[in-house]
Design an enzyme around this catalytic site. Structure first.
Site, PDB file in Angstrom:
ATOM      1  N   LYS A  62       0.836  -1.202   0.000  1.00 16.55           N
ATOM      2  CA  LYS A  62       0.000   0.000   0.000  1.00 16.55           C
ATOM      3  C   LYS A  62       0.872   1.253   0.000  1.00 16.55           C
ATOM      4  O   LYS A  62       2.030   1.217   0.421  1.00 16.55           O
ATOM      5  CB  LYS A  62      -0.856   0.039   1.278  1.00 16.55           C
ATOM      6  CG  LYS A  62      -2.044  -0.901   1.301  1.00 16.55           C
ATOM      7  CD  LYS A  62      -2.879  -0.670   2.550  1.00 16.55           C
ATOM      8  CE  LYS A  62      -4.056  -1.624   2.638  1.00 16.55           C
ATOM      9  NZ  LYS A  62      -5.054  -1.412   1.587  1.00 16.55           N
ATOM     10  N   ARG A  98     -10.558 -11.194   1.885  1.00 16.82           N
ATOM     11  CA  ARG A  98     -11.463 -12.205   1.314  1.00 16.82           C
ATOM     12  C   ARG A  98     -10.831 -13.592   1.361  1.00 16.82           C
ATOM     13  O   ARG A  98     -11.553 -14.591   1.388  1.00 16.82           O
ATOM     14  CB  ARG A  98     -11.870 -11.793  -0.116  1.00 16.82           C
ATOM     15  CG  ARG A  98     -10.743 -11.783  -1.105  1.00 16.82           C
ATOM     16  CD  ARG A  98     -11.099 -11.029  -2.382  1.00 16.82           C
ATOM     17  NE  ARG A  98     -11.133  -9.574  -2.177  1.00 16.82           N
ATOM     18  CZ  ARG A  98     -11.445  -8.688  -3.113  1.00 16.82           C
ATOM     19  NH1 ARG A  98     -11.796  -9.086  -4.322  1.00 16.82           N
ATOM     20  NH2 ARG A  98     -11.433  -7.394  -2.850  1.00 16.82           N
TER      21      ARG A  98
HETATM   22  N1  BES Z   1      -8.339  -3.421   4.159  1.00 14.70           N
HETATM   23  C1  BES Z   1      -8.437  -3.074   2.789  1.00 14.70           C
HETATM   24  C2  BES Z   1      -9.731  -2.341   2.451  1.00 14.70           C
HETATM   25  C3  BES Z   1      -9.947  -0.973   3.012  1.00 14.70           C
HETATM   26  C4  BES Z   1      -9.184   0.105   2.574  1.00 14.70           C
HETATM   27  C5  BES Z   1     -10.973  -0.760   3.897  1.00 14.70           C
HETATM   28  C6  BES Z   1      -9.434   1.354   3.076  1.00 14.70           C
HETATM   29  C7  BES Z   1     -11.243   0.498   4.388  1.00 14.70           C
HETATM   30  C8  BES Z   1     -10.455   1.558   3.991  1.00 14.70           C
HETATM   31  C9  BES Z   1      -8.398  -4.309   1.907  1.00 14.70           C
HETATM   32  O1  BES Z   1      -7.635  -5.378   2.374  1.00 14.70           O
HETATM   33  C10 BES Z   1      -7.827  -3.886   0.587  1.00 14.70           C
HETATM   34  O2  BES Z   1      -6.724  -3.437   0.574  1.00 14.70           O
HETATM   35  N2  BES Z   1      -8.633  -4.006  -0.464  1.00 14.70           N
HETATM   36  C11 BES Z   1      -8.249  -3.607  -1.770  1.00 14.70           C
HETATM   37  C12 BES Z   1      -8.696  -4.689  -2.730  1.00 14.70           C
HETATM   38  C13 BES Z   1      -8.081  -4.594  -4.109  1.00 14.70           C
HETATM   39  C14 BES Z   1      -6.585  -4.837  -4.047  1.00 14.70           C
HETATM   40  C15 BES Z   1      -8.764  -5.624  -4.993  1.00 14.70           C
HETATM   41  C16 BES Z   1      -8.944  -2.289  -2.096  1.00 14.70           C
HETATM   42  O3  BES Z   1     -10.070  -2.065  -1.645  1.00 14.70           O
HETATM   43  O4  BES Z   1      -8.327  -1.462  -2.770  1.00 14.70           O
HETATM   44 ZN    ZN Z   2      -5.591  -5.261   1.847  1.00 12.98          ZN
END
Ligand code: BES
Ligand code: ZN
Ligand code: ZN
Length: 460
Positions: free
Chosen positions: A238, A312
């Site tokens: 990230k 997931r």
């Molecule tokens: N924990 C995050 C989702 C999230 C981000 C929740 C910001 C609340 C605030 C999750 O694990 C994630 O990073 N999801 C990605 C998925 C993508 C890589 C398919 C997302 O939402 O960008």
């Molecule tokens: Zn994530």
């Protein structure tokens, strides 16, 4: 007794005089000149939820006038304990049991403050418990909300998978629930391969927390919560801004623990099970890679499009385990996607289910509890967005970010076959602005709504 609520006051409380907005002028006309002049001098306009301290005859304040122009709800008085001078107050209003319980709950929630790392603790005004209030209900709601908020607010450095397991043990222990924890390489032995893959790069070992409670013949209600104690994104790392809040990525786990606390404290006639896959999505030499193919608990193969779609993966294995005993109601809660926040913003729980009647019941409870949800589609025609060329499914959508919360929901759906009803909540788990009773920080989304739903659905 919940914080800043008392039943037997030791000094005389000051009255909070509740006046309906439409009655305000006639009320004022009947008041002594000191009040009339005071209210005029303060340019006080009667508006819903506004209040004013009234002068005392000697020193200090004598009373508070509170203007009401809508139905009472849990948040109606939640600003008062922080706004009023510290002291003892009693409500001068006609309240039924529900109203009294809601108002005192909100009052106590209004005194929440995450002060673990602060030297100076805040003090608040105290409310005399209104006669009609249900003290036990207030107590369990406030305790559960406080537990959830504290867990989410605690930084990852102090709340890794081991500490999350300890928090779960504390809740389970209070109600003599059974608990097993499958830790580290045992996850491979007991077939939770994706929990292992996501969590194995962290210093604090990944684990599957499994709690059961209640009469084994009662309807089975199973709660599954995403317990990512910190989400760095893994190798598909990230950005700094994206990582900053990721201590809250165990918000689903915290919320199902809070809900479990409420269910057990209220002794609801259900067989409760709580499954929490607890991991840190970290980076190390043994981290899982983009492009890897994982074999899940239910045998489906999963191509890793992005290691940041880790929630997931761990939920899939936990949902499979939950689904194996065909629960009557299966609920999962997760801080699953940024896309859900784009869709409904930060203050509504995005809710996915194929069960129309279940959703209607959830929505009704959510409205009553002022704990909002909004339904999102499990749109099967988008299933192709998570097709994989080399495996059964891909963990990140190829939709270029479109429908990201929906494809995450569709991914989870692949792992639920036997549950009579299943509902998935994609939650923020955090207040990004402060509102009465809801300071900035960790928050238990949809928990009170779900408690009310479960209480109704299984009332004997
Ligand atoms: N924990 C995050 C989702 C999230 C981000 C929740 C910001 C609340 C605030 C999750 O694990 C994630 O990073 N999801 C990605 C998925 C993508 C890589 C398919 C997302 O939402 O960008
Ligand atoms: Zn994530
Ligand atoms: Zn995550």
């Amino acid at each position: 007794m919940p914080p800043f609520i008392v039943t037997t006051p030791e000094t005389t409380p000051k009255s909070i005089i509740v006046v309906e907005k439409t009655d305000f002028d006639s009320w004022l006309a009947s008041q002594p000149d000191t009040y009339k002049n005071w209210i005029e001098a303060h340019d006080f306009e009667p508006e819903d939820g506004k209040f004013l301290l009234l002068p005392g005859t000697d020193e200090g304040i004598d009373a508070v006038v509170y203007v009401k122009d809508s139905d009472w709800d849990v948040w109606s008085l939640a600003d008062l304990p922080a706004q009023l001078p510290v002291g003892l107050y009693a409500l001068d209003a006609e309240l039924d049991a529900r109203e009294a319980t809601d108002l005192a709950t909100g009052w106590s929630l209004g005194t929440y403050n995450f002060d673990r790392y602060k030297k100076n603790k805040k003090n608040y005004a105290t409310l005399v418990l209104p006669d009609a209030a249900d003290e036990n209900k207030i107590d369990r709601t406030v305790k559960a909300m406080t537990l959830v908020r504290d867990l989410i607010n605690t930084p990852a450095g102090d709340l890794g998978p081991t500490a999350l397991e300890a928090a779960a043990s504390q809740v389970a222990g209070e109600f003599e629930a059974e608990q097993t924890n499958i830790i580290g390489d045992d996850l491979l032995t007991y077939h939770f391969p994706m929990v292992h893959a996501v969590g194995r790069a962290a210093a604090d070992a990944p684990r599957l927390i499994d709690i059961t409670w209640g009469d084994k013949d009662a309807p089975k209600v199973t709660l599954v919560g995403k317990g990512v104690c910190f989400d760095s994104g893994g190798l598909d790392i990230k950005s700094a801004a994206g990582m900053l809040m990721m201590k809250k990525d165990m918000g689903g786990a915290a919320t199902v623990l809070g809900l479990a606390y409420m269910i057990m404290a209220a002794n609801l006639p259900v067989r409760l099970r709580v499954l929490i896959p607890a991991v840190e999505n970290a980076i190390s030499g043994n981290a899982f890679h983009p492009g890897d193919v994982l074999i899940s608990r239910n045998g489906k193969t999963v191509e890793i499009g992005n290691t940041d779609a880790e929630g997931r993966l761990i939920l899939a294995d936990a949902l499979s385990a939950a689904d194996e005993e065909s629960p009557d109601l299966l609920i999962d809660m997760a801080t699953l996607t940024g896309a859900a926040r784009v869709a409904v913003g930060t203050e509504i729980a995005a809710t996915f289910t194929d069960d129309d009647a279940l959703f209607e019941a959830i929505e009704e409870s959510a409205r009553r509890e002022k704990d909002p949800v909004w339904r999102m589609p499990l749109w099967d025609e988008y299933r192709h967005l998570i097709d994989s060329k080399i495996a059964d499914i891909n963990n990140s959508g190829s939709g270029g970010g479109y429908a990201g919360a929906i494809t995450a929901g569709l991914f989870l759906k692949e792992f639920v076959e036997n549950a009579a009803s299943w509902v998935h909540f994609d939650i923020m788990a955090y207040n990004v602005r402060s509102r009465p009773g809801r300071p900035i920080g960790g928050e238990a989304f949809a928990m009170r709504a779900l408690f009310s739903l479960i209480e109704k659905r299984y009332s004997s």
